[in-house]
Design a protein around this motif. Structure first.
Motif, PDB file in Angstrom:
ATOM      1  N   VAL A   2       0.837  -1.194   0.000  1.00 49.67           N
ATOM      2  CA  VAL A   2       0.000   0.000   0.000  1.00 49.67           C
ATOM      3  C   VAL A   2       0.877   1.251   0.000  1.00 49.67           C
ATOM      4  O   VAL A   2       0.558   2.239  -0.670  1.00 49.67           O
ATOM      5  CB  VAL A   2      -0.952  -0.016   1.223  1.00 49.67           C
ATOM      6  CG1 VAL A   2      -1.744   1.266   1.316  1.00 49.67           C
ATOM      7  CG2 VAL A   2      -1.886  -1.209   1.140  1.00 49.67           C
ATOM      8  N   VAL A   3       2.000   1.196   0.708  1.00 51.04           N
ATOM      9  CA  VAL A   3       2.921   2.334   0.727  1.00 51.04           C
ATOM     10  C   VAL A   3       3.493   2.575  -0.671  1.00 51.04           C
ATOM     11  O   VAL A   3       3.594   3.714  -1.115  1.00 51.04           O
ATOM     12  CB  VAL A   3       4.047   2.089   1.758  1.00 51.04           C
ATOM     13  CG1 VAL A   3       5.092   3.185   1.673  1.00 51.04           C
ATOM     14  CG2 VAL A   3       3.485   1.998   3.158  1.00 51.04           C
ATOM     15  N   ALA A   4       3.862   1.519  -1.366  1.00 47.19           N
ATOM     16  CA  ALA A   4       4.394   1.655  -2.724  1.00 47.19           C
ATOM     17  C   ALA A   4       3.353   2.282  -3.648  1.00 47.19           C
ATOM     18  O   ALA A   4       3.690   3.131  -4.493  1.00 47.19           O
ATOM     19  CB  ALA A   4       4.833   0.302  -3.255  1.00 47.19           C
ATOM     20  N   LEU A   5       2.104   1.894  -3.505  1.00 49.66           N
ATOM     21  CA  LEU A   5       1.037   2.469  -4.322  1.00 49.66           C
ATOM     22  C   LEU A   5       0.878   3.953  -4.021  1.00 49.66           C
ATOM     23  O   LEU A   5       0.728   4.777  -4.929  1.00 49.66           O
ATOM     24  CB  LEU A   5      -0.272   1.718  -4.070  1.00 49.66           C
ATOM     25  CG  LEU A   5      -1.478   2.163  -4.880  1.00 49.66           C
ATOM     26  CD1 LEU A   5      -1.233   1.940  -6.361  1.00 49.66           C
ATOM     27  CD2 LEU A   5      -2.712   1.419  -4.431  1.00 49.66           C
ATOM     28  N   ILE A   7       3.198   6.007  -2.831  1.00 49.77           N
ATOM     29  CA  ILE A   7       4.363   6.718  -3.366  1.00 49.77           C
ATOM     30  C   ILE A   7       4.235   6.889  -4.869  1.00 49.77           C
ATOM     31  O   ILE A   7       4.568   7.942  -5.426  1.00 49.77           O
ATOM     32  CB  ILE A   7       5.663   5.981  -2.985  1.00 49.77           C
ATOM     33  CG1 ILE A   7       5.894   6.088  -1.477  1.00 49.77           C
ATOM     34  CG2 ILE A   7       6.853   6.542  -3.752  1.00 49.77           C
ATOM     35  CD1 ILE A   7       7.030   5.242  -0.964  1.00 49.77           C
ATOM     36  N   MET A   8       3.745   5.865  -5.557  1.00 48.69           N
ATOM     37  CA  MET A   8       3.561   5.949  -7.005  1.00 48.69           C
ATOM     38  C   MET A   8       2.572   7.057  -7.365  1.00 48.69           C
ATOM     39  O   MET A   8       2.815   7.849  -8.282  1.00 48.69           O
ATOM     40  CB  MET A   8       3.064   4.619  -7.557  1.00 48.69           C
ATOM     41  CG  MET A   8       2.864   4.630  -9.054  1.00 48.69           C
ATOM     42  SD  MET A   8       2.111   3.130  -9.696  1.00 48.69           S
ATOM     43  CE  MET A   8       0.455   3.287  -9.054  1.00 48.69           C
ATOM     44  N   ILE A   9       1.472   7.146  -6.637  1.00 54.34           N
ATOM     45  CA  ILE A   9       0.471   8.177  -6.918  1.00 54.34           C
ATOM     46  C   ILE A   9       1.047   9.559  -6.654  1.00 54.34           C
ATOM     47  O   ILE A   9       0.834  10.499  -7.436  1.00 54.34           O
ATOM     48  CB  ILE A   9      -0.801   7.921  -6.083  1.00 54.34           C
ATOM     49  CG1 ILE A   9      -1.498   6.656  -6.586  1.00 54.34           C
ATOM     50  CG2 ILE A   9      -1.745   9.115  -6.138  1.00 54.34           C
ATOM     51  CD1 ILE A   9      -2.633   6.176  -5.712  1.00 54.34           C
ATOM     52  N   ILE A  10       1.806   9.700  -5.584  1.00 53.55           N
ATOM     53  CA  ILE A  10       2.424  10.996  -5.281  1.00 53.55           C
ATOM     54  C   ILE A  10       3.413  11.387  -6.363  1.00 53.55           C
ATOM     55  O   ILE A  10       3.423  12.535  -6.835  1.00 53.55           O
ATOM     56  CB  ILE A  10       3.102  10.951  -3.897  1.00 53.55           C
ATOM     57  CG1 ILE A  10       2.042  10.883  -2.797  1.00 53.55           C
ATOM     58  CG2 ILE A  10       4.004  12.165  -3.687  1.00 53.55           C
ATOM     59  CD1 ILE A  10       2.590  10.601  -1.420  1.00 53.55           C
ATOM     60  N   LEU A  11       4.259  10.457  -6.807  1.00 52.57           N
ATOM     61  CA  LEU A  11       5.230  10.763  -7.858  1.00 52.57           C
ATOM     62  C   LEU A  11       4.548  11.139  -9.170  1.00 52.57           C
ATOM     63  O   LEU A  11       4.979  12.069  -9.863  1.00 52.57           O
ATOM     64  CB  LEU A  11       6.172   9.583  -8.070  1.00 52.57           C
ATOM     65  CG  LEU A  11       7.216   9.363  -6.980  1.00 52.57           C
ATOM     66  CD1 LEU A  11       7.996   8.086  -7.261  1.00 52.57           C
ATOM     67  CD2 LEU A  11       8.142  10.547  -6.873  1.00 52.57           C
ATOM     68  N   GLN A  12       3.482  10.434  -9.518  1.00 50.19           N
ATOM     69  CA  GLN A  12       2.748  10.780 -10.743  1.00 50.19           C
ATOM     70  C   GLN A  12       2.160  12.177 -10.644  1.00 50.19           C
ATOM     71  O   GLN A  12       2.191  12.945 -11.610  1.00 50.19           O
ATOM     72  CB  GLN A  12       1.635   9.768 -11.002  1.00 50.19           C
ATOM     73  CG  GLN A  12       2.100   8.493 -11.627  1.00 50.19           C
ATOM     74  CD  GLN A  12       0.940   7.559 -11.936  1.00 50.19           C
ATOM     75  OE1 GLN A  12      -0.078   7.565 -11.255  1.00 50.19           O
ATOM     76  NE2 GLN A  12       1.113   6.750 -12.961  1.00 50.19           N
ATOM     77  N   SER A  13       1.649  12.526  -9.498  1.00 55.41           N
ATOM     78  CA  SER A  13       1.065  13.856  -9.315  1.00 55.41           C
ATOM     79  C   SER A  13       2.133  14.944  -9.410  1.00 55.41           C
ATOM     80  O   SER A  13       1.913  15.984 -10.028  1.00 55.41           O
ATOM     81  CB  SER A  13       0.353  13.935  -7.961  1.00 55.41           C
ATOM     82  OG  SER A  13      -0.700  13.009  -7.902  1.00 55.41           O
ATOM     83  N   VAL A  14       3.289  14.710  -8.808  1.00 50.60           N
ATOM     84  CA  VAL A  14       4.372  15.691  -8.861  1.00 50.60           C
ATOM     85  C   VAL A  14       4.845  15.886 -10.298  1.00 50.60           C
ATOM     86  O   VAL A  14       5.048  17.019 -10.743  1.00 50.60           O
ATOM     87  CB  VAL A  14       5.537  15.248  -7.942  1.00 50.60           C
ATOM     88  CG1 VAL A  14       6.783  16.080  -8.197  1.00 50.60           C
ATOM     89  CG2 VAL A  14       5.123  15.334  -6.480  1.00 50.60           C
TER      90      VAL A  14
END
Length: 71
Positions: A2-5, A7-14
């Motif tokens: 869940v943490v990896a998911l 982080i992925m969403i945060i990176l995509q947003s950035v």
């Protein structure tokens, strides 16, 4: 997981905020085209395919021959 998911969403947003959502094109470094088996291909695409094949072969040989690949 869940943490990896998250982080992925945060990176995509950035990245979306930084670069925007509109696709950008890169100008071709080799504007010529070549006919290859009856298909017209850009020279830059053929160069990229050739580099990919060479690097894949080098990785394969490294994993088959070196002591790190045989371990």
């Amino acid at each position: 997981m869940v943490v990896a998911l998250g982080i992925m969403i945060i990176l995509q947003s950035v990245v979306t905020i930084g670069f925007g959502i509109n696709p950008k094109s890169i100008p071709s470094f080799a504007p010529a085209s070549v006919e290859f088996f009856g298909i017209m291909l850009g020279l830059d695409r053929l160069i990229a395919a050739g580099i990919s094949i060479v690097l894949t072969l080098a990785l394969f040989l490294f994993l088959k021959i070196s002591k790190y690949g045989l371990a």
